[in-house]
Design a protein around this motif. Structure first.
Motif, PDB file in Angstrom:
ATOM      1  N   TYR A 230       9.059   0.134   3.425  1.00 10.54           N
ATOM      2  CA  TYR A 230      10.028   0.026   2.332  1.00 10.54           C
ATOM      3  C   TYR A 230      10.276   1.427   1.779  1.00 10.54           C
ATOM      4  CZ  TYR A 230       9.668  -5.003   2.519  1.00 10.54           C
ATOM      5  OH  TYR A 230       9.731  -6.300   2.950  1.00 10.54           O
ATOM      6  N   ILE A 231      11.532   1.732   1.502  1.00  8.11           N
ATOM      7  CA  ILE A 231      11.920   3.074   1.061  1.00  8.11           C
ATOM      8  C   ILE A 231      12.351   3.004  -0.406  1.00  8.11           C
ATOM      9  CG2 ILE A 231      13.331   5.096   1.564  1.00  8.11           C
ATOM     10  CD1 ILE A 231      11.841   4.273   4.034  1.00  8.11           C
TER      11      ILE A 231
ATOM     12  N   SER B 283       5.249  18.613   4.221  1.00  4.42           N
ATOM     13  CA  SER B 283       6.149  18.385   5.352  1.00  4.42           C
ATOM     14  C   SER B 283       5.788  17.072   6.022  1.00  4.42           C
ATOM     15  CB  SER B 283       6.034  19.520   6.366  1.00  4.42           C
ATOM     16  OG  SER B 283       4.792  19.455   7.058  1.00  4.42           O
ATOM     17  N   TYR B 284       6.751  16.501   6.746  1.00  4.89           N
ATOM     18  CA  TYR B 284       6.463  15.228   7.403  1.00  4.89           C
ATOM     19  C   TYR B 284       5.416  15.401   8.501  1.00  4.89           C
ATOM     20  CZ  TYR B 284       9.306  16.205  11.598  1.00  4.89           C
ATOM     21  OH  TYR B 284       9.801  16.716  12.768  1.00  4.89           O
ATOM     22  N   LEU B 285       5.340  16.595   9.099  1.00  7.50           N
ATOM     23  CA  LEU B 285       4.332  16.830  10.134  1.00  7.50           C
ATOM     24  C   LEU B 285       2.931  16.864   9.532  1.00  7.50           C
ATOM     25  CD1 LEU B 285       6.137  19.525  12.317  1.00  7.50           C
ATOM     26  CD2 LEU B 285       5.741  17.105  12.878  1.00  7.50           C
ATOM     27  N   ALA B 286       2.803  17.526   8.362  1.00  2.00           N
ATOM     28  CA  ALA B 286       1.505  17.536   7.680  1.00  2.00           C
ATOM     29  C   ALA B 286       1.154  16.133   7.204  1.00  2.00           C
ATOM     30  CB  ALA B 286       1.546  18.513   6.507  1.00  2.00           C
TER      31      ALA B 286
ATOM     32  N   ILE C 207       0.855  -1.186   0.000  1.00  2.00           N
ATOM     33  CA  ILE C 207       0.000   0.000   0.000  1.00  2.00           C
ATOM     34  C   ILE C 207       0.888   1.232   0.000  1.00  2.00           C
ATOM     35  CG2 ILE C 207      -0.141   0.133   2.528  1.00  2.00           C
ATOM     36  CD1 ILE C 207      -3.063   1.032   2.234  1.00  2.00           C
ATOM     37  N   HIS C 208       0.387   2.296  -0.591  1.00  2.00           N
ATOM     38  CA  HIS C 208       1.061   3.595  -0.561  1.00  2.00           C
ATOM     39  C   HIS C 208       0.311   4.426   0.477  1.00  2.00           C
ATOM     40  CE1 HIS C 208       3.414   2.625  -4.189  1.00  2.00           C
ATOM     41  NE2 HIS C 208       2.333   1.933  -4.511  1.00  2.00           N
ATOM     42  N   LEU C 209       0.775   4.344   1.711  1.00  5.18           N
ATOM     43  CA  LEU C 209       0.002   4.863   2.835  1.00  5.18           C
ATOM     44  C   LEU C 209      -0.218   6.368   2.756  1.00  5.18           C
ATOM     45  CD1 LEU C 209      -1.435   4.024   5.384  1.00  5.18           C
ATOM     46  CD2 LEU C 209       0.721   4.182   6.619  1.00  5.18           C
TER      47      LEU C 209
ATOM     48  N   VAL D  50       0.335  -2.790   7.688  1.00  9.67           N
ATOM     49  CA  VAL D  50       0.581  -2.506   6.277  1.00  9.67           C
ATOM     50  C   VAL D  50       2.065  -2.629   5.980  1.00  9.67           C
ATOM     51  CG1 VAL D  50      -1.396  -0.933   6.024  1.00  9.67           C
ATOM     52  CG2 VAL D  50       0.838   0.000   6.669  1.00  9.67           C
ATOM     53  N   HIS D  51       2.373  -2.906   4.722  1.00  6.58           N
ATOM     54  CA  HIS D  51       3.717  -2.764   4.187  1.00  6.58           C
ATOM     55  C   HIS D  51       3.654  -1.568   3.242  1.00  6.58           C
ATOM     56  CE1 HIS D  51       4.297  -7.421   4.674  1.00  6.58           C
ATOM     57  NE2 HIS D  51       4.078  -6.793   5.825  1.00  6.58           N
ATOM     58  N   CYS D  52       4.275  -0.473   3.661  1.00  3.65           N
ATOM     59  CA  CYS D  52       4.134   0.804   2.953  1.00  3.65           C
ATOM     60  C   CYS D  52       5.285   1.021   1.984  1.00  3.65           C
ATOM     61  CB  CYS D  52       4.057   1.939   3.967  1.00  3.65           C
ATOM     62  SG  CYS D  52       3.995   3.570   3.204  1.00  3.65           S
ATOM     63  N   MET D  53       4.951   1.516   0.779  1.00  6.33           N
ATOM     64  CA  MET D  53       5.935   1.684  -0.288  1.00  6.33           C
ATOM     65  C   MET D  53       6.254   3.140  -0.610  1.00  6.33           C
ATOM     66  SD  MET D  53       6.625  -1.457  -1.059  1.00  6.33           S
ATOM     67  CE  MET D  53       5.927  -2.946  -0.325  1.00  6.33           C
ATOM     68  N   ASP D  54       5.749   4.086   0.173  1.00  6.75           N
ATOM     69  CA  ASP D  54       6.005   5.497  -0.102  1.00  6.75           C
ATOM     70  C   ASP D  54       7.390   5.931   0.373  1.00  6.75           C
ATOM     71  OD1 ASP D  54       3.671   6.101  -1.454  1.00  6.75           O
ATOM     72  OD2 ASP D  54       2.545   6.479   0.375  1.00  6.75           O
ATOM     73  N   GLY D  55       7.729   7.204   0.086  1.00  7.19           N
ATOM     74  CA  GLY D  55       9.094   7.686   0.259  1.00  7.19           C
ATOM     75  C   GLY D  55       9.476   8.142   1.659  1.00  7.19           C
ATOM     76  N   TRP D  56      10.589   8.893   1.705  1.00  5.73           N
ATOM     77  CA  TRP D  56      11.204   9.258   2.976  1.00  5.73           C
ATOM     78  C   TRP D  56      10.312  10.146   3.833  1.00  5.73           C
ATOM     79  CZ3 TRP D  56      14.852   7.152   5.664  1.00  5.73           C
ATOM     80  CH2 TRP D  56      15.397   7.835   6.748  1.00  5.73           C
ATOM     81  N   THR D  57       9.582  11.058   3.211  1.00  3.12           N
ATOM     82  CA  THR D  57       8.683  11.910   3.989  1.00  3.12           C
ATOM     83  C   THR D  57       7.673  11.063   4.741  1.00  3.12           C
ATOM     84  OG1 THR D  57       8.899  13.766   2.440  1.00  3.12           O
ATOM     85  CG2 THR D  57       6.961  13.755   3.856  1.00  3.12           C
TER      86      THR D  57
END
Length: 525
Positions: free
Chosen positions: A246-247, A195-198, A63-65, A218-225
């Protein structure tokens, strides 16, 4: 807490079905029958399930959380039937927005339109002269933008295609506003960053939608933020979801700089590894193929990584004890990934995995099992894509979404949704895997390529113990046995005794994570 008088499917072959669970400190203490009542302390809560069915909580293994959370505030283009409808929705959004504000949407799929021709900026420009527009395809592998967005990204008729991407052009060589694969980054990079807070607040708001359909991990596939947002929530004890992260490779410097290793983390947030893309998608006909797409003799798809780049990244990850989750849809891409991973020893903590595995070459059907590689697949894609598989892959469709074949060869299989690409509801995926039919019953009572149907128990296992094995957590989750997390769901019906065509209608009445009801059992005492 003790829950009793239920049909508890433990998903453990040695335990089978039980009627009671004793839970303490967020873990399962004992599994059995009504005699467990004698072990319960007087102070412990007693919940009569009144015969209801209980399963381990589901884990969505792909999933792309953050993407899922953000689409809740974007234009939803999944239900539309034409370009005209899409443009109307953009026009309505523009009227409610100030000039220069980005208009974003997701979910268009030209294959589902009355006119299956790809859209262009010419459609959008008249209704959005003062706002940049970015509309992502349902597959996530194409973007439809207007001229304003092209200008902001510095894309003109003479801009070269970026590596691993394509700027689609018309017969005169003009950019049409359709961007494929890595060309999408040219525009997404000029969209104001969250932002990571948002992002943390957006993700937090999305949890309830996941809990309601029985998702506890979940196994999340989105980026560093997204990782930073999840880490922030975990530190604040607000991460009410078990996440294996996953990064993507674009953020690999962050991973290496923080000396992260697969398996690092805690019971709420854990490092899975690095996510790579090796090809495109079926819907936009960029999946990397051995043979050309039907009716397109010059189109063999796009390899978004060269073999040398792939081999370098595979070696780099291995040297840093990072497991890999590799996107591969076309048969050539799957074969290339298998060849690359065959050069490495199997990881000790989290196994390597191939995401999607939508088309297998007949010579590769047993290789994932023999190499210990997990097939991370999304069964809902099989019924969503059956018509375009027939159209673009022809007879090769016999090896598309080949879940029965994979299981028969001993492959470890984990199920996910790829949300927001598809619905996050696991029961839609379970229904598709078991029946190979859409919810309206099409294409036939036997289903599409019925020889690839799997059993209900196997489908549920894909969302439970299969997903746990994929993240190296089979000793802590995925089944309801002593010592494991008390992550479970209570259903409104027994899926094992119902018409399989109605599986998509199963509802979750209660969801527990770590012994806490995140979806309360309102109708039970």
């Amino acid at each position: 807490m003790i829950i009793f008088n239920g049909k508890i499917e433990t998903m453990d072959s040695t335990v089978g079905t039980a009627s009671a669970l004793l839970i303490r400190n967020g873990r399962i203490v004992s599994v059995g029958d009504g005699q467990l009542m004698d072990l319960a302390r007087k102070s412990e809560e007693r919940i009569d399930l009144q015969g209801r069915t209980v399963l381990p909580g589901f884990t969505d293994a792909h999933i792309h959380l953050l993407g899922f959370a953000q689409t809740m505030s974007q234009i939803d283009l999944i239900p539309i039937n034409s370009r005209v409808e899409a443009v109307e929705l953009v026009s309505e959004q523009v009227k409610q927005s100030s000039p220069n504000i980005w208009i974003q949407g997701h979910g268009w799929n030209q294959n589902n339109w009355t006119d299956t021709i790809f859209p262009s900026r010419v459609d959008l420009d008249p209704v959005s002269p003062h706002n940049p527009v970015l509309l992502r395809a349902q597959s996530g592998h194409a973007a439809w933008v207007n001229s304003f967005a092209l200008d902001l990204a510095g894309i003109d008729d003479h801009s070269p295609d970026p590596p691993g991407g394509k700027i689609v052009r018309d017969s005169d060589g003009s950019a049409t506003g359709l961007l494929l694969e890595d060309a999408m980054n040219l525009v997404s990079e000029v969209v104001p960053k969250t932002s990571y807070l948002a992002a943390a607040q957006e993700i937090k708001l999305a949890f309830e939608s996941l809990w309601k359909v029985g998702i506890t991990g979940v196994h999340c596939m989105d980026g560093w933020t997204c990782y930073e947002a999840l880490d922030h929530l975990a530190a604040a004890r607000q991460l009410k979801m078990r996440v294996t992260k996953y990064i993507p490779k674009d953020d690999i410097d962050q991973v290496l700089g923080h000396n992260m290793r697969s398996g690092d983390g805690n019971e709420w947030l854990r490092v899975g590894g690095i996510k790579l893309f090796t090809d495109g998608a079926l819907g936009v006909r960029t999946a990397a193929m051995f043979d050309h797409f039907e009716g397109e003799p010059d189109n063999y798809g796009i390899m978004t990584l060269s073999e040398s780049e792939l081999n370098h990244l595979v070696s780099l990850a291995s040297e840093n004890q990072l497991s890999l989750a590799v996107h591969a849809i076309g048969d050539r891409a799957v074969h290339t990934v298998l060849d690359a991973l065959s050069q490495l020893p199997a990881p000790s903590t989290v196994p390597h995995r191939i995401e999607h595995v939508q088309l297998l070459h007949p010579s590769d059907v047993g290789r994932l099992a023999s190499m210990g590689i997990v097939a991370s697949v999304q069964p809902i894609h099989s019924t969503s894509d059956m018509e375009i598989v027939d159209r673009h892959w022809g007879e090769r469709g016999a090896y598309a979404y080949a879940f029965r074949t994979l299981l028969d060869h001993g492959t470890d299989v984990a199920f996910g949704s790829d949300a927001p690409v598809e619905s996050h509801n696991p029961w839609f995926g379970i229904h598709a895997a078991v029946t190979r039919r859409r919810t309206d019953g099409s294409p036939s009572p036997d289903g599409w390529y019925p020889e690839q149907r799997i059993q209900l128990y196997e489908a549920i296992r894909g969302y439970t113990l299969g997903a746990a094995k994929a993240s190296g957590l089979a000793n802590k989750s995925g089944s309801l046995v002593p010592g494991k997390y008390a992550d479970l769901i209570v259903l409104d019906s027994d899926p094992f005794s119902m018409d399989l065509q109605l599986l998509h209608q199963v509802k979750v009445q209660g969801t527990m994570i770590g012994g806490e009801w995140v979806v309360p059992l309102d109708n039970l005492n």
